[in-house]
Design an enzyme around this catalytic site. Structure first.
Site, PDB file in Angstrom:
ATOM      1  N   CYS B  84       0.816  -1.218   0.000  1.00 16.11           N
ATOM      2  CA  CYS B  84       0.000   0.000   0.000  1.00 16.11           C
ATOM      3  C   CYS B  84       0.846   1.263   0.000  1.00 16.11           C
ATOM      4  CB  CYS B  84      -0.960  -0.018   1.177  1.00 16.11           C
ATOM      5  SG  CYS B  84      -1.971  -1.511   1.171  1.00 16.11           S
ATOM      6  N   ILE B 210     -12.772  -0.718  -0.447  1.00 14.58           N
ATOM      7  CA  ILE B 210     -12.087  -1.201  -1.649  1.00 14.58           C
ATOM      8  C   ILE B 210     -12.378  -0.160  -2.734  1.00 14.58           C
ATOM      9  CG2 ILE B 210     -11.945  -3.075  -3.342  1.00 14.58           C
ATOM     10  CD1 ILE B 210     -11.235  -4.020  -0.515  1.00 14.58           C
ATOM     11  N   LYS B 330      -9.915   6.282   4.818  1.00 10.45           N
ATOM     12  CA  LYS B 330     -11.201   5.870   5.368  1.00 10.45           C
ATOM     13  C   LYS B 330     -12.382   6.373   4.548  1.00 10.45           C
ATOM     14  CE  LYS B 330     -14.336   4.345   7.853  1.00 10.45           C
ATOM     15  NZ  LYS B 330     -15.028   4.223   6.574  1.00 10.45           N
ATOM     16  N   HIS B 334      -9.235   4.108  -0.959  1.00 15.14           N
ATOM     17  CA  HIS B 334      -7.873   3.577  -0.924  1.00 15.14           C
ATOM     18  C   HIS B 334      -7.591   2.663  -2.125  1.00 15.14           C
ATOM     19  CE1 HIS B 334      -4.122   2.048   0.445  1.00 15.14           C
ATOM     20  NE2 HIS B 334      -4.547   1.054   1.182  1.00 15.14           N
TER      21      HIS B 334
END
Lengths: 389, 389
Positions: B84, B210, B330, B334
């Site tokens: 990430c 997601i 959040k 992401h």
């Protein structure tokens, strides 16, 4: 700007070891590199790691920190993926980092586990280096792509399969003394010509094998090497990178590799030399035709003249500019992520006199390593030079 | 050493667009970045691209040259994969390259296509950021790993789910004005506490979604920006990277992130500041607990004090040090490979006054962006500063 020294090299035997994880392979290569270097692991400031298909072969991404750990190193680590030029890209960044004074000691390398996928599975995984939407879904595999490049070359410049066969024969011959090589067996031109066809004109012996293996390098700044009295007689003096369109159909010519030419020109300029200074070269011969395109792009052979270089003995071990004295990808093997780093390891030991084939290049002072990704949509070139005592 | 200027930024809307390829997404983000920058594509000397799961989501590796092409750029391109933190790693290399005078203009960014895999498929793909042999095969997923970290934090320093809930509420609140955000909806503490549990203590609203999306940055040297009269009022003045053991069970503490601390310390030192200079921060809140660990590792909160920072209003938009004014992972979303670059884009526009939330940081001169990979086995930190006119 500090020079970059090759302080230690480690290469596992290349071959078929499907039961070994890539972390096992890289731990082994890096252990050898550290032993060879006399550099303590604690001095390593960063890890640059190349891997291509770990997500598919081992369901494992994020291999940077994993491989730092496997190597026993506590330092920030990044994984570079540039298809078959993955560790070439990692080396390039490591070189940039050291010579700008951002690090004195780094661990660089790569690994690939492939044979656990089987030949068909590995060929399918390798295809992710091509354009999935426009090439792979149309049925293209890499043997097919390089066959198209070979056919285009024959049409444009002439040549025949027998010319390519001499490249395979040469590289197998060179690998006879290399105990890391996947194939230590001599072949003849007739073997190549009579081998099963893979994709016309390329046959089984025109193609590198599917391989497992790892390679690691400990690189240091010149100051660090001298302050610590390291035996590090070879420097990386030039680095270059080139890029091209991803898909073959988007290129103007199939029989030229502008990305390799761009990378070579940059590396030569960076090292302050031209191609005539290159005493020998390790180039990316995933298929025999790839060696032709590479030596032309790197000005080791003129355009249209690379095809006959092996046949005429210009690139054989006793030739003017030996190419792939290690055996190349063809005979040494091609564990993708390890290949770029293994080329530097082979070239450095050839230069330092520690390679079984060093006798062929006893007077050499300058070597070149060329690593390519996909159908050469990516390429890196590095120049190595013996350090004057 | 040349300063690095943010000349242009482009971020696609983050969300669920399973029908769009990552090349479509990146083409769109880079188009916006070039328009914003007034830099011609021909001036770009290198492309640094972050992507995490392209092999699994699109059967596509070797995305460096593919994305250069999608962006309309002809330049060498490399893909960085650090889970990430993939585009954080790409940015770091780009910064190093520019400030050492190796390039004047680069394109940096990242993209991820995830929703086409479905939630279960994406969760499985995300798990390749953990140790496959010792974590994933034992059943670990990332929600589970961060839940363990949260439990360890509660045991060591105290705190409760309601503290974490305030982080989710804050980040949703911040995203209300961000039209790129995946969720532009206010939530309340009770929503978080009553949401379905994912892995105790974390529930649905403790977890980032997601997402599909891309982000791109045009970075230039100070000289280039000045010679070309670019409007580039923000510089990247510090870069740092840290690493840790891959698997949670190999760490001394689950409730601390030494890789983030190492990256932060290096970035602060590099920028010549300490944490007290940071006016606001974008941190990697893949789960609410991750924001706590991040702000503690970065010395924005004391150890054991991060848990109450949102609840006490210290990190809210009107607090002492606003955290995740963009909405964070959040609420903004992401898309893994895009996240690190999008953080820099958000922080730069917040600093320059061009962000809807700039009003909260009108006097700010210094910002920080923190990108993490896996359970923070990798971390990058960048410091951004307003350039004095």
């Amino acid at each position: 700007m500090s020079d970059v020294r090759v302080a230690g090299t480690g290469v596992t035997p290349f071959g078929s070891t499907p039961e070994r994880t890539s972390r096992d392979l890289f731990a082994r290569a890096s252990q050898t590199a550290f032993e060879d270097s006399d550099v303590p692991r604690d001095d390593v400031e960063a890890v640059f790691y190349g891997n291509f298909m770990g997500e598919l072969a081992e369901h494992q991404g994020h291999q940077g920190p994993l491989m730092a750990e496997a190597a026993g190193v506590q330092a920030p680590a990044t994984r570079y993926e540039s298809a078959c030029a993955s560790s070439g890209a990692a080396i390039r960044e490591a070189v940039v980092r050291i010579r700008n004074g951002e690090a004195d000691v780094v661990l660089v390398g790569g690994a690939e586990r492939m044979t656990n996928l089987g030949t068909a599975g590995a060929t399918e995984a390798l295809a992710i280096a091509a354009d999935d939407l426009w090439e792979v879904r149309a049925g293209m595999t890499f043997p097919g792509a390089y066959a198209l490049m070979a056919q285009a070359y024959f049409e444009e410049y002439g040549g025949e399969h027998e010319d390519l066969a001499h490249i395979a024969v040469k590289n197998h011959e060179n690998a006879l003394t290399n105990d890391k090589a996947q194939y230590q067996s001599a072949i003849e031109v007739s073997d190549v010509l009579e081998a099963p066809q893979v994709s016309s004109p390329l046959g089984l012996y025109d193609s590198c094998p599917i391989s497992d293996g790892a390679a690691a390098l400990v690189l240091t700044s010149e100051d660090y090497a001298e302050d610590n009295d390291l035996e590090a007689p070879v420097a990386i003096t030039g680095t270059g990178q080139g890029g091209d369109r991803m898909a073959l159909h988007d290129r103007e010519y199939l029989a030229r590799s502008p990305a390799a030419r761009e990378a070579g020109a940059e590396a030569y300029d960076d090292a302050g030399i031209d191609a005539s200074a290159v005493d020998f070269a390790e180039v990316h011969d995933c298929f025999t035709i790839a060696e032709v395109l590479a030596i032309e792009a790197l000005d080791i052979a003129g355009v249209g003249e690379g095809i006959s270089a092996a046949r005429d003995g210009r690139t054989t071990a006793d030739g003017e500019t030996p190419v792939n004295l290690s055996g190349g990808l063809k005979a040494k093997g091609h564990p993708v992520g390890a290949t770029g780093a293994s080329q530097i390891a082979e070239a450095a030991t050839l230069l330092s006199g520690d390679h079984p084939n060093s006798e062929f290049v006893a007077d050499a002072t300058t070597a070149l390593a060329h690593n390519a990704g996909g159908t050469v949509a990516s390429a890196t070139v590095h120049v190595l030079a013996e350090v004057e005592p």
